[in-house]
Structures are given as structure tokens and as C-alpha cells.
Write a protein that holds these residues in place. Structure first.
Motif, PDB file in Angstrom:
ATOM      1  N   LEU A  39       0.819  -1.215   0.000  1.00 29.20           N
ATOM      2  CA  LEU A  39       0.000   0.000   0.000  1.00 29.20           C
ATOM      3  C   LEU A  39       0.854   1.266   0.000  1.00 29.20           C
ATOM      4  N   ARG A  43      -0.149   3.071  -3.208  1.00 30.18           N
ATOM      5  CA  ARG A  43      -1.050   4.177  -2.838  1.00 30.18           C
ATOM      6  C   ARG A  43      -0.297   5.351  -2.215  1.00 30.18           C
ATOM      7  N   LEU A  48      -2.540   5.016   5.433  1.00 29.28           N
ATOM      8  CA  LEU A  48      -3.552   4.101   4.908  1.00 29.28           C
ATOM      9  C   LEU A  48      -3.151   2.650   5.180  1.00 29.28           C
ATOM     10  N   ASP A 104     -10.525   3.564  -1.379  1.00 28.75           N
ATOM     11  CA  ASP A 104      -9.854   3.041  -0.189  1.00 28.75           C
ATOM     12  C   ASP A 104     -10.754   2.111   0.627  1.00 28.75           C
ATOM     13  N   TYR A 108     -10.217  -1.743   2.935  1.00 34.10           N
ATOM     14  CA  TYR A 108     -10.628  -2.118   4.298  1.00 34.10           C
ATOM     15  C   TYR A 108     -11.553  -3.327   4.266  1.00 34.10           C
TER      16      TYR A 108
END
Length: 410
Positions: A39, A43, A48, A104, A108
Motif C-alpha cells: 500500500l 497508494r 492508509l 480506499d 478495508y
């Protein structure tokens, strides 16, 4: 030192389920760092990555006891196979979401859905408890060996994940972890002749959660505090090394903690257990509390990385005997029909503690000196000792229900 362990593997099938379980545990130890690197690279956000990882810890802490209860009711193989195959789906979903730039919230959702991973470490200990139910000394040996295997995975898994992510592709770590986890779980489930038998009584309406056993509540709270030690030690050591301008050294320093625990676990298992398991547990928690003062002294006193490394190795030697004896106590306190769920609850306590310890250590690292964070694991160890002392009367086998004791000759 290793000679006593040979007799464990003289029993048919023990080598096979141990090696299969080792693959699964190696996979679990790779996922954390692999997720963070993925990530952060794709990202561009460590924040995050950290919150997605935390979401997985929370759902894992909830889902693991549920899987454990299903294992106790339906058997290891019947639950492990579908759980392992299911768990591949949200993992692939996460990789696709990262690759396609999905929102995003999908990250999760996918990572939280991976909460059905079977607890192979707990199931391996349940197999040993069944196979060695009339040999408490060998059960102590087996629990020590399993703890050493955990530490080996904690030492090698993150390194392997980091190497794969940085030399092949950011997705390589999670892909490899997923493959190893599924393969290990399926191979483990295939070893049917060492699987503990199901309780031959009706499964409905006869017992509730194993948390009704007071001793399990004491052990779970103690393990939660121990988890805080692990989480705080990790983050504080990274922050301390970075503050000194030697961030790459953080990995080897943390490896020394695991190495100390691994060596202590093997030595502790080779020793003949003396006294009651309750007494050994209390002494282990007390020793852990004392040894964790050493990193605090080295960090606050500015002793340097070399002395800090020695202090971390010494501190690591205090955790394995505590964990080994705690798992032995758990096996004594719970009936076989609730053993997998009980172990999963204890491991969930550790996961919650790791999350809380990391959060506290992060706050201290931002607002205090670089070595001050070592006060958190030292304080968590003292809390574990106080909890164990307060609940010590519940840590013996039930006096009026001898049939519940696992692994004790009558």
C-alpha cells in the motif's frame, strides 16, 4: 539440548502436521509487512497501510474464536479446508482493488474479510494435547517447540516478505503469503490420523463460551498485556533506531528479541518441569517483568545500539517461558471439546494487545524522547504480573471436575 525433542517426532504423523502448520504460520508472519509495503508503494500512504492493517487485526481478533468454535464442533479438517479456500478470495480481491485503483474503502473491506484464516498454531497445539494427553512432560516439550517455531516465523517471515516485495514486485509478498497459507492449511487438514476426535456427546445446548472458565479470562488478560509488549517493542525499536539515524538496524534488533525467545523456548522445553504449572507461570511473568527493564534502561540511558541489542535479546528470553506455560495451563483448564476456541481467544487477546501497544508506543514516540517508549512494554509486563497474581487461584485445574483436565493422568 535438542535431543529430548526427537521423541516427539517418533510418533507417526507428527512431522507431517508440524511442517504443514509451519508453512501456514510463515504465511501469517509475512502478511503484515507485505501489506504495508504494497500500500505504501501503490497508494503512497503509510497511514492508509497502517489503518488497513489495524482493521485486519480487529476482525481477526473477532473471527479467530468463531473459527475455533467451529473447529471444536465439526473437526479441524472440515473447517480448515473451506476456510483456507475462502480466505484466498478476499486476498485476491485486495490485490485487484489495489491494482485497479479502487476506492480506499474496498481495501478495508477486503482485508477485514480475511478474518477466516484458520489458526494452525492453535490447532497444532490441540493435536499435541490430544496425542500427549497422558504425558504432561512431553506436552510441555511440545508447547515449547511450538513456541520456538512461532519465533522462527516471526524472524524469517517479515524478512522474506520484504525481500519479495522489493526485489520482484510490491504484490509478490502477499501473493506468496496467500499461496503458502492455503497450501499449508490444506496439507495440515490432510493429516487426518493425528486430528483430535470430536466429542461424542451431543453438540447442542450443553456448554457455552470457554470464557465462562475464570482461568481462561485471567490468561486472556495476561496475554493481552503480553501482546502490548510485542506491539510496543516493535514500534519503539523502529522509532529509536530512526532517531539515531540507523533505521535499517531496526530489523536486526527486533530479530534479536525473537531469537532470545526462540532460544529460551527450546532450553525451557528441554528442562524437566518442576512445581505446578501455575507456579511456573507466575515465575515466568515475574521474570519477564524484570528483564523488560533492561531495554528501558538502555534506551533512556542512551547506551547505544549494541547494548540495546543485548538488552532486547535478554528481554526476549522472558517471553517464551511465559507463553509456553500459559498454553499448558490453558490445556489443563479447558476440556478437549473447547480447546481450539479457547486457544483462539487467547491469541485474539494477543492481537488486541499488539494493536494497543503499537498505538501507545506511536504516541509516546511523537511526544517524548526516543527511548521513552520502552517504558510501555515494561509497564505492560508489570500489568501482566499483577493480573496473573490477582487471578492465580483460578489457574489451577478445576478441583471438582477432574474429567475436564486435559493431559493429566488420573
Amino acid at each position: 539440548m535438542l535431543a529430548p525433542y526427537r521423541r516427539l517426532f517418533a510418533r507417526p504423523g507428527t512431522t507431517a502436521f508440524t511442517l504443514a502448520g509451519l508453512l501456514g504460520r510463515l504465511s501469517m508472519s509475512m502478511t503484515g509487512v507485505s501489506l504495508v509495503v504494497l500500500l505504501a508503494e501503490r497508494r503512497g500512504s503509510y497511514a492508509l497501510a497502517g489503518t488497513v492493517a489495524a482493521a485486519g487485526l480487529v476482525t481477526g481478533a473477532v473471527g479467530m474464536p468463531v473459527i475455533g468454535r467451529l473447529v471444536d464442533r465439526f473437526g479441524q479438517a472440515r473447517v480448515t479446508v473451506p476456510a483456507a479456500l475462502y480466505n484466498v478470495v478476499p486476498l485476491i480481491g485486495l490485490l485487484l482493488c489495489v491494482r485497479t485503483g479502487a476506492p480506499d474503502w474496498t481495501l478495508y473491506l477486503c482485508w477485514a474479510a480475511c478474518a477466516a484464516a484458520p489458526n494452525l498454531g492453535g490447532m497444532a497445539r490441540a493435536r499435541w494435547a490430544h496425542l500427549l494427553r497422558d504425558r504432561p512432560e512431553d506436552r510441555h516439550l511440545a508447547n515449547s517447540f511450538e513456541q520456538a517455531l512461532d519465533e522462527v516465523c516471526f524472524m524469517t517471515g517479515p524478512v522474506l516478505g520484504m525481500v519479495l516485495c522489493t526485489t520482484i514486485a510490491p504484490e509478490a509478498g502477499l501473493l506468496t503469503a496467500g499461496g503458502l497459507g492455503a497450501a499449508g492449511a490444506l496439507l495440515f487438514a490432510a493429516q487426518r490420523h493425528t486430528e483430535p476426535p470430536l466429542d461424542d456427546h451431543p453438540a447442542t445446548g450443553r456448554h457455552g463460551s470457554p470464557l465462562r472458565v475464570p482461568g481462561l479470562r485471567v490468561l486472556t488478560l495476561t496475554f493481552l498485556s503480553t501482546g502490548m509488549i510485542f506491539g510496543a517493542l516493535d514500534l519503539t525499536t523502529v522509532a529509536y533506531a530512526q532517531a539515531l539515524g540507523h533505521r535499517p538496524v531496526a530489523g536486526p534488533l527486533l530479530g534479536l528479541v525473537a531469537a532470545g525467545s526462540c532460544v529460551a523456548g527450546l532450553v525451557f522445553g528441554a528442562l524437566r518441569p518442576r512445581g505446578t504449572a501455575r507456579a511456573r507461570f507466575l515465575w515466568g511473568v515475574a521474570a519477564m517483568s524484570g528483564l523488560l527493564l533492561m531495554p528501558l534502561a538502555a534506551g533512556v540511558g542512551g547506551a547505544g545500539l549494541a547494548l540495546l541489542g543485548a538488552a532486547l535479546f535478554a528481554a526476549g528470553t522472558g517471553t517464551a517461558p511465559t507463553m509456553v506455560t500459559g498454553m499448558s495451563l490453558l490445556q489443563d483448564l479447558l476440556p478437549q471439546r473447547q480447546l481450539n476456541e479457547g486457544m483462539a481467544i487467547a491469541v485474539s487477546g494477543i492481537l488486541v494487545g499488539i494493536s494497543g501497544g503499537s498505538a501507545l508506543a506511536g504516541t509516546v514516540a511523537e511526544h517524548a524522547g526516543p527511548g521513552a517508549g520502552y517504558g510501555i512494554p515494561a509497564g505492560a509486563a508489570v500489568l501482566a504480573l499483577l493480573l496473573a497474581l490477582a487471578g492465580r487461584r483460578h489457574l489451577g485445574p478445576p478441583a471438582q471436575e477432574p474429567e475436564r483436565v486435559v493431559g493429566v493422568a488420573h
